[in-house]
Design an enzyme around this catalytic site. Structure first.
Site, PDB file in Angstrom:
ATOM      1  N   ASP A  65      -1.359   3.722  -7.848  1.00 47.36           N
ATOM      2  CA  ASP A  65      -1.135   3.471  -6.428  1.00 47.36           C
ATOM      3  C   ASP A  65       0.246   2.797  -6.332  1.00 47.36           C
ATOM      4  O   ASP A  65       0.777   2.321  -7.344  1.00 47.36           O
ATOM      5  CB  ASP A  65      -2.255   2.532  -5.948  1.00 47.36           C
ATOM      6  CG  ASP A  65      -1.961   1.913  -4.617  1.00 47.36           C
ATOM      7  OD1 ASP A  65      -1.745   2.672  -3.660  1.00 47.36           O
ATOM      8  OD2 ASP A  65      -1.939   0.667  -4.516  1.00 47.36           O
ATOM      9  N   ASP A  68       1.850   0.663  -3.077  1.00 52.87           N
ATOM     10  CA  ASP A  68       1.864  -0.634  -2.377  1.00 52.87           C
ATOM     11  C   ASP A  68       0.784  -1.560  -2.931  1.00 52.87           C
ATOM     12  O   ASP A  68      -0.400  -1.198  -2.951  1.00 52.87           O
ATOM     13  CB  ASP A  68       1.605  -0.437  -0.873  1.00 52.87           C
ATOM     14  CG  ASP A  68       2.780   0.191  -0.152  1.00 52.87           C
ATOM     15  OD1 ASP A  68       3.912  -0.246  -0.389  1.00 52.87           O
ATOM     16  OD2 ASP A  68       2.556   1.116   0.643  1.00 52.87           O
ATOM     17  N   ASP A 112      -4.997  -1.370  -6.158  1.00 56.72           N
ATOM     18  CA  ASP A 112      -5.271  -2.771  -5.769  1.00 56.72           C
ATOM     19  C   ASP A 112      -6.278  -2.909  -4.635  1.00 56.72           C
ATOM     20  O   ASP A 112      -6.501  -4.024  -4.168  1.00 56.72           O
ATOM     21  CB  ASP A 112      -3.966  -3.463  -5.346  1.00 56.72           C
ATOM     22  CG  ASP A 112      -3.492  -2.990  -3.983  1.00 56.72           C
ATOM     23  OD1 ASP A 112      -3.411  -1.756  -3.781  1.00 56.72           O
ATOM     24  OD2 ASP A 112      -3.235  -3.839  -3.121  1.00 56.72           O
TER      25      ASP A 112
HETATM   26  O1  LIG Z   1      -1.325   2.600   3.322  1.00 58.03           O
HETATM   27  C1  LIG Z   1      -0.165   2.667   2.905  1.00 58.03           C
HETATM   28  O2  LIG Z   1       0.794   2.952   3.657  1.00 58.03           O
HETATM   29  C2  LIG Z   1       0.153   2.422   1.465  1.00 58.03           C
HETATM   30  O3  LIG Z   1      -0.889   2.604   0.676  1.00 58.03           O
HETATM   31  P1  LIG Z   1      -1.016   2.633  -0.916  1.00 58.03           P
HETATM   32  O4  LIG Z   1      -1.730   1.343  -1.228  1.00 58.03           O
HETATM   33  O5  LIG Z   1      -1.827   3.862  -1.111  1.00 58.03           O
HETATM   34  O6  LIG Z   1       0.335   2.693  -1.590  1.00 58.03           O
END
Ligand SMILES: O=C(O)COP(=O)(O)O
Length: 217
Positions: A8, A10, A165
């Site tokens: 993932d 972020d 996460d």
């Molecule tokens: O929801 C988002 O914009 C980012 O989400 P992610 O945790 O999948 O990288």
């Protein structure tokens, strides 16, 4: 034997919370709507930009989500690397995994354009595939993009780990029928990851190598 790691973005590879929060708060402020504390954004991020904005907008203005999304996309493109950085130990982990010959990819709900910009700048040369959100594929926890990566690498499901996460990430791994590692340093913390059934939860990036080692025996 594990040979493929899908990450993932972020809250897992990068702490992007401040740039995301600042961008949304500027848009809210411009309209005279209430803004939110940084910590509140931990729970707004994870299901893509439309959900992020929908959660941040006041109840009576939720119908403006698509207008703000367009503004967000433009503004965030210019500001997505102001305060955003790799979490401690992530660069070292990626370097070790690359040297050991693992297939590496990113599957995120972040828009594709922003995911590419951030990974190219902060992690050049590590990921064979970076798949973000677009109109073409359903968002996580749908396993579509994770399955696509598995097919492109031409590996078996039991050779793959998805690392994230949030509950969305753990559910994505379950839907794709691959093992999951939750990272406690991210936006949501260990409790949510354990409750959502992560196969393992780590506190530090270098623990990931030990878990991979263990699962490869
Ligand atoms: O929801 C988002 O914009 C980012 O989400 P992610 O945790 O999948 O990288």
């Amino acid at each position: 034997m594990i040979n493929t790691i899908i990450f993932d973005l972020d809250g897992t590879l990068v702490d992007s919370l401040e740039d995301l929060a600042n961008t949304v708060n500027i848009l809210l402020n411009k309209r005279g709507y209430p803004t939110h504390e940084l910590d509140q954004y931990r729970y707004f991020v994870g299901n893509g930009v439309i959900k992020l904005i929908e959660r941040a907008l006041p109840q009576e203005h939720k119908d403006e989500v698509m207008v703000l999304k367009q503004e967000f996309d433009e503004k965030y493109s210019l500001n997505c690397l102001n305060k955003t950085n790799a979490y401690p130990g992530v660069n070292e982990l990626l370097e070790k995994l690359k040297k050991l010959g693992f297939n590496l990819a990113v599957v995120t709900n972040k828009p594709q354009e922003h995911a590419i910009k951030i990974t190219k700048t902060l992690f050049p040369g590590y990921f064979k595939y970076v798949f973000g959100n677009s109109m073409r594929h359903p968002k996580k926890p749908d396993p579509c993009l994770t399955n696509l990566v598995i097919n492109l690498f031409d590996v078996k499901k039991n050779e793959v780990i998805y690392i994230g996460d949030s509950d969305v990430d753990i559910q994505t791994a379950k839907n794709a029928k691959v093992k999951s590692i939750g990272v406690a340093w991210g936006f949501r913390g260990a409790r949510e990851l354990k409750d959502s059934g992560a196969d393992y939860v780590v506190d530090q990036a270098d623990e990931i190598l030990e878990v991979i080692d263990d699962w490869s025996k």
